[in-house]
Motif scaffolding. Structure first.
Motif, PDB file in Angstrom:
ATOM      1  N   LYS A 176       0.831  -1.206   0.000  1.00  0.00           N
ATOM      2  CA  LYS A 176       0.000   0.000   0.000  1.00  0.00           C
ATOM      3  C   LYS A 176       0.870   1.262   0.000  1.00  0.00           C
ATOM      4  N   ARG A 177       1.990   1.190   0.724  1.00  0.00           N
ATOM      5  CA  ARG A 177       2.902   2.335   0.726  1.00  0.00           C
ATOM      6  C   ARG A 177       3.448   2.575  -0.676  1.00  0.00           C
ATOM      7  N   ALA A 178       3.829   1.488  -1.348  1.00  0.00           N
ATOM      8  CA  ALA A 178       4.321   1.608  -2.724  1.00  0.00           C
ATOM      9  C   ALA A 178       3.236   2.168  -3.638  1.00  0.00           C
ATOM     10  N   ALA A 179       2.012   1.679  -3.461  1.00  0.00           N
ATOM     11  CA  ALA A 179       0.906   2.129  -4.301  1.00  0.00           C
ATOM     12  C   ALA A 179       0.613   3.611  -4.080  1.00  0.00           C
ATOM     13  N   ASN A 180       0.701   4.077  -2.838  1.00  0.00           N
ATOM     14  CA  ASN A 180       0.446   5.483  -2.544  1.00  0.00           C
ATOM     15  C   ASN A 180       1.486   6.391  -3.195  1.00  0.00           C
ATOM     16  N   ILE A 181       2.747   5.965  -3.102  1.00  0.00           N
ATOM     17  CA  ILE A 181       3.814   6.750  -3.746  1.00  0.00           C
ATOM     18  C   ILE A 181       3.593   6.807  -5.254  1.00  0.00           C
ATOM     19  N   LEU A 182       3.249   5.654  -5.832  1.00  0.00           N
ATOM     20  CA  LEU A 182       3.021   5.605  -7.275  1.00  0.00           C
ATOM     21  C   LEU A 182       1.840   6.480  -7.676  1.00  0.00           C
ATOM     22  N   ARG A 183       0.771   6.444  -6.877  1.00  0.00           N
ATOM     23  CA  ARG A 183      -0.411   7.234  -7.210  1.00  0.00           C
ATOM     24  C   ARG A 183      -0.078   8.726  -7.221  1.00  0.00           C
ATOM     25  N   ILE A 184       0.683   9.164  -6.231  1.00  0.00           N
ATOM     26  CA  ILE A 184       1.063  10.580  -6.141  1.00  0.00           C
ATOM     27  C   ILE A 184       1.939  10.980  -7.328  1.00  0.00           C
ATOM     28  N   GLU A 185       2.922  10.147  -7.616  1.00  0.00           N
ATOM     29  CA  GLU A 185       3.844  10.479  -8.699  1.00  0.00           C
ATOM     30  C   GLU A 185       3.165  10.397 -10.061  1.00  0.00           C
ATOM     31  N   GLU A 186       2.293   9.402 -10.235  1.00  0.00           N
ATOM     32  CA  GLU A 186       1.594   9.265 -11.510  1.00  0.00           C
ATOM     33  C   GLU A 186       0.655  10.442 -11.745  1.00  0.00           C
ATOM     34  N   LYS A 187       0.043  10.935 -10.682  1.00  0.00           N
ATOM     35  CA  LYS A 187      -0.816  12.111 -10.807  1.00  0.00           C
ATOM     36  C   LYS A 187       0.007  13.345 -11.149  1.00  0.00           C
ATOM     37  N   LYS A 188       1.177  13.431 -10.528  1.00  0.00           N
ATOM     38  CA  LYS A 188       2.054  14.569 -10.762  1.00  0.00           C
ATOM     39  C   LYS A 188       2.594  14.545 -12.194  1.00  0.00           C
ATOM     40  N   ASP A 189       3.009  13.362 -12.644  1.00  0.00           N
ATOM     41  CA  ASP A 189       3.623  13.249 -13.977  1.00  0.00           C
ATOM     42  C   ASP A 189       2.590  13.101 -15.089  1.00  0.00           C
ATOM     43  N   GLY A 190       1.355  12.720 -14.719  1.00  0.00           N
ATOM     44  CA  GLY A 190       0.306  12.585 -15.721  1.00  0.00           C
ATOM     45  C   GLY A 190       0.403  11.326 -16.545  1.00  0.00           C
ATOM     46  N   LYS A 191       1.144  10.327 -16.084  1.00  0.00           N
ATOM     47  CA  LYS A 191       1.223   9.064 -16.819  1.00  0.00           C
ATOM     48  C   LYS A 191       1.510   7.929 -15.835  1.00  0.00           C
ATOM     49  N   LYS A 192       1.134   6.732 -16.250  1.00  0.00           N
ATOM     50  CA  LYS A 192       1.310   5.569 -15.403  1.00  0.00           C
ATOM     51  C   LYS A 192       2.763   5.121 -15.424  1.00  0.00           C
ATOM     52  N   VAL A 193       3.258   4.733 -14.245  1.00  0.00           N
ATOM     53  CA  VAL A 193       4.618   4.196 -14.152  1.00  0.00           C
ATOM     54  C   VAL A 193       4.581   2.743 -14.603  1.00  0.00           C
ATOM     55  N   GLU A 194       5.309   2.451 -15.655  1.00  0.00           N
ATOM     56  CA  GLU A 194       5.359   1.081 -16.159  1.00  0.00           C
ATOM     57  C   GLU A 194       6.615   0.908 -16.997  1.00  0.00           C
ATOM     58  N   GLY A 195       6.848  -0.324 -17.393  1.00  0.00           N
ATOM     59  CA  GLY A 195       8.051  -0.614 -18.172  1.00  0.00           C
ATOM     60  C   GLY A 195       9.086  -1.357 -17.347  1.00  0.00           C
ATOM     61  N   ASP A 196      10.070  -1.955 -18.034  1.00  0.00           N
ATOM     62  CA  ASP A 196      11.100  -2.734 -17.353  1.00  0.00           C
ATOM     63  C   ASP A 196      12.076  -1.821 -16.614  1.00  0.00           C
ATOM     64  N   ILE A 197      12.529  -2.336 -15.475  1.00  0.00           N
ATOM     65  CA  ILE A 197      13.552  -1.588 -14.739  1.00  0.00           C
ATOM     66  C   ILE A 197      14.898  -1.761 -15.437  1.00  0.00           C
ATOM     67  N   HIS A 198      15.776  -0.805 -15.230  1.00  0.00           N
ATOM     68  CA  HIS A 198      17.126  -0.875 -15.788  1.00  0.00           C
ATOM     69  C   HIS A 198      18.067  -1.401 -14.700  1.00  0.00           C
ATOM     70  N   ARG A 199      18.519  -2.613 -14.891  1.00  0.00           N
ATOM     71  CA  ARG A 199      19.323  -3.285 -13.863  1.00  0.00           C
ATOM     72  C   ARG A 199      20.614  -2.510 -13.565  1.00  0.00           C
ATOM     73  N   GLU A 200      21.132  -1.864 -14.600  1.00  0.00           N
ATOM     74  CA  GLU A 200      22.410  -1.173 -14.408  1.00  0.00           C
ATOM     75  C   GLU A 200      22.271   0.052 -13.505  1.00  0.00           C
ATOM     76  N   LEU A 201      21.012   0.503 -13.303  1.00  0.00           N
ATOM     77  CA  LEU A 201      20.795   1.664 -12.445  1.00  0.00           C
ATOM     78  C   LEU A 201      20.513   1.281 -10.992  1.00  0.00           C
ATOM     79  N   LEU A 202      20.478  -0.009 -10.714  1.00  0.00           N
ATOM     80  CA  LEU A 202      20.273  -0.449  -9.331  1.00  0.00           C
ATOM     81  C   LEU A 202      21.604  -0.313  -8.598  1.00  0.00           C
TER      82      LEU A 202
END
Length: 722
Positions: free
Chosen positions: A612-638
């Protein structure tokens, strides 16, 4: 504090209306008291065939004075606003209002409304005429030259008020020429004189002396215990009938239990025919032999008087009527046996099932096809299922079922057994109507299951096609019961029955034009879900699919009701259904049960919180950015150990959970998700999601989206409360 005693004495009130009327009287009077500022200590309503009575205990002698300040418009407001304020406050001019100054809002008017306290007697006297005139009887009548409508002619009103330490007084009021007083009457024949009453204990005692048992539950107890004792004395036992017990308790004020008999030759009739004949015509109970379980030729009747001859004439009169009615039943039985069930089928062509859904004969043809298609799914013999469906409605054309519609199915089974039909076919004729309520059993034999499911699915798809779905509290065709019946049959028999697969053949008989004129074309959501076929660049509306989706949604709602009654959480059902494509009722329930057990563990509760914490952060950011967060993560950036560990855990958990779900091993799927708990906790402890580096921030948000998607292998955790 004072008590109120109220009685409304009339001609006989129908038994079916009595309980509701007593409850209505209690709520109407007590609500009127409370609305007027009189809060009471307790209330109890009583009812007999000739009276409604109510005691309200602990009523204050008067209501308290009140003072209310009602804010009005600002000074200088338009004239209409001021006029509205004056009307609402009950003021004759604006000079009667006060002016209050506020540093921010300026000057505005305030009306000070003071209401003096009123005596309880005045409040009751004012309220009672309106309550009586507006009483919500299902049916009412007028009599004489008056304007009052009541269930039966109203004769007198008792209204006494006062504390236990003082002599109560009559609260005077009048309704259509009937004045309140302290006089009532006892039993019509055994205590017809006038009775002067004061308060409840005095009232009940005097009524008892006048052969009236005021409390309906006590009358039921007297009837029940005396009937059982009379049966026991004869070496028999009473056939319990709660509905009949409630009814006869509403027919008598002074119950007297008597026993009669009928010719033993009538015992050749089926027990249920005898019971219904005696019950329907004379409101009598039947007795049975406790050893064999078969009915005896004795019956119990309830008289309303203590006759001088011990009830001999009353018994004789009842025996005479019952003998005549059983003779009729025997004629129906013997006549029906001369015709085979299948020979009744042509008669069904003239029996309309529903004006838009053809005749019973056409419905039988649908049931035959549908039962045959469902048979392999429920491990039934297709030919036996087809035969049972063919004969399932044949007894509707019999004389016995015409006389006693309650016997549909039961008589069909009896006739089928006598005519040599297979035992499973005969049983299915009766059991395909089951379950008819929450306390009814479900069919368990495969042939009965196939026909029962066909009957209910045909009912649902037919009425959905013509847009006759339940609305609010209205469900004239018992479609909610049909859906719950399907659910119980599936769950209690452990059946794998995907609804889409079952609904497809059930919808097949209905032409597209009929469906388009019904619910499918009006249901926007179903239309959207069904728009899955293409013709060039355009969508093609599939009405049958639209109806199927709508019915599956209805099943979801009924399943929530059923599981809630069983103690399950409705939010877990929402979480499972939110995944889409969930139409296997048994698997839905198993997934819900496994999810419930998982969330009761520490790992489950903590993972839910993290998700739920992850979902809340995503909801806030998706509303701010105006698009859904999706797509593969970039392993090299971990970069950090916590996010590297979480990414690996998500991959493993998602793979393991997906495999477990495919194998329908929901416990293992939960175990796989449990492995996410520690990595998720560590991630939120160690990692700043909204990093300054936009690429790093985006990648970490995608990692949170991966948590969301991983848990969706099991359920949509965002739908879960907590």
């Amino acid at each position: 504090m004072p008590d109120l005693l109220l009685e409304l004495f009339s001609e006989e009130i129908p038994a079916r209306m009595q309980r509701r009327a007593a409850d209505d009287l209690k709520s109407l009077v007590t609500n009127a008291l409370v609305d007027s500022g009189l809060h009471y200590e307790g209330a109890k309503a009583f009812v007999t065939p000739r009276r409604l009575a109510l005691q309200v205990a602990g009523i204050p002698a008067s209501s308290k004075a009140t003072r209310e300040e009602r804010k009005g418009p600002r000074v200088g407001a338009p004239e209409k606003a001021v006029e509205g304020f004056l009307r609402g406050a009950g003021l004759s001019s604006i000079e009667e209002a006060e002016i209050v100054s506020d540093p921010k809002k300026g000057d505005y008017y305030v009306a000070v409304i003071e209401k003096p306290g009123r005596t309880a007697e005045d409040i009751i006297a004012e309220a009672m005429p309106g309550i009586i005139r507006g009483f919500p009887w299902p049916k009412s009548m007028k009599w004489g030259t008056g304007s009052l409508r009541w269930v039966r002619p109203l004769h007198s009103i008792v209204c006494m008020f006062g504390p236990e330490t003082e002599e109560p007084e009559v609260i005077p009021f009048e309704v259509d020429g009937i004045s309140s007083g302290d006089v009532t009457r006892g039993h019509r024949f055994m205590g017809p004189g006038e009775i002067h009453v004061r308060r409840l204990d005095d009232y009940m005692e005097k009524l008892e002396q006048a052969k009236v048992v005021l409390d309906a539950d006590r009358r039921k107890d007297i009837i029940h215990h005396d009937a059982r004792d009379r049966a026991l004395a004869l070496g028999l036992e009473l056939v319990e009938d709660p509905g009949l017990l409630e009814e006869v308790a509403g027919l008598v004020e002074w119950p007297v239990v008597l026993v009669g008999s009928f010719d033993e030759a009538f015992l050749e009739l089926p027990d249920e025919v005898i019971r219904l004949t005696i019950r329907a015509n004379q409101k009598c109970f039947v007795l049975r032999d406790p050893g064999s379980g078969k009915l005896s030729n004795k019956f119990v009747l309830i008289s309303n008087i203590e006759a001088e001859d011990g009830g001999k004439e009353i018994i004789h009169g009842n025996e005479k009527v019952i003998r005549a009615r059983l003779s009729d039943a025997r004629f129906f039985w013997e006549t029906d046996l001369q015709t085979k069930l299948e020979d009744n089928l042509p008669k069904l062509e003239s029996v309309v099932f529903h004006e838009k859904l053809s005749t019973q004969a056409e419905r039988v043809e649908r049931l035959k096809k549908l039962s045959t298609e469902l048979a392999p799914i429920v491990d039934a013999d297709p030919e036996k299922a087809r035969r049972a469906a063919e004969l399932a409605k044949a007894d509707l054309a019999s004389l016995m079922v015409y006389e006693f519609p309650e016997l549909q199915g039961q008589m069909g089974r009896a006739y089928a057994e006598i005519q040599g039909e297979d035992a499973s076919v005969a049983a299915a004729i009766e059991e395909h109507y089951k379950p008819q309520g929450p306390g009814d059993s479900v069919p368990t034999h495969p042939v009965s299951i196939a026909v029962a499911l066909a009957d209910k699915l045909d009912l649902l798809t037919g009425f959905w096609a013509i847009d006759e779905k339940p609305t609010g509290s209205k469900d004239p065709y018992a479609l909610r019961r049909a859906a719950l019946g399907v659910i119980r049959i599936v769950l209690e028999n452990g059946l794998r029955l995907p609804l889409v697969k079952a609904l497809e053949p059930a919808l097949a008989p209905w032409p597209g034009d009929l469906i388009k004129s019904g619910g499918a074309s009006a249901d926007a959501e179903s239309k959207l879900l069904a728009a899955t076929e293409y013709e060039g660049e355009a969508f093609t509306f599939n009405p049958a699919k639209a109806v199927a989706f709508s019915i599956i949604s209805f099943f979801a709602d009924r399943l929530k009701v059923h599981l809630k009654d069983e103690g399950a959480r409705h939010d877990l059902i929402d979480a499972v259904f939110a995944l889409g494509g969930q139409d296997d009722l048994l698997m839905i329930v198993k997934r819900v049960e496994a999810l419930g057990r998982f969330l009761e563990t520490e790992d489950g509760a903590n993972l839910l919180a993290g998700t739920k914490r992850a979902a809340n952060i995503l909801r806030i950011e998706e509303k701010k950015d105006g698009k859904k967060v999706e797509g593969d993560i970039h392993r090299e950036l971990l970069m950090e150990p916590a996010e590297i560990q979480l990414a690996a855990a998500i991959d493993s958990a998602r793979s393991d959970a997906s495999e477990a779900i495919a194998n329908e091993d929901f416990e293992s799927a939960m175990t796989a998700l449990a492995a996410l708990r520690a990595p998720v906790d560590r991630f939120f402890d160690d990692i700043l999601v909204n990093a300054d580096d936009p690429k790093l921030r985006e990648n970490r948000l995608k990692l949170l989206a991966e948590i969301r998607e991983a848990t969706r292998e099991v359920a949509d955790f965002s739908k879960i409360a907590g």
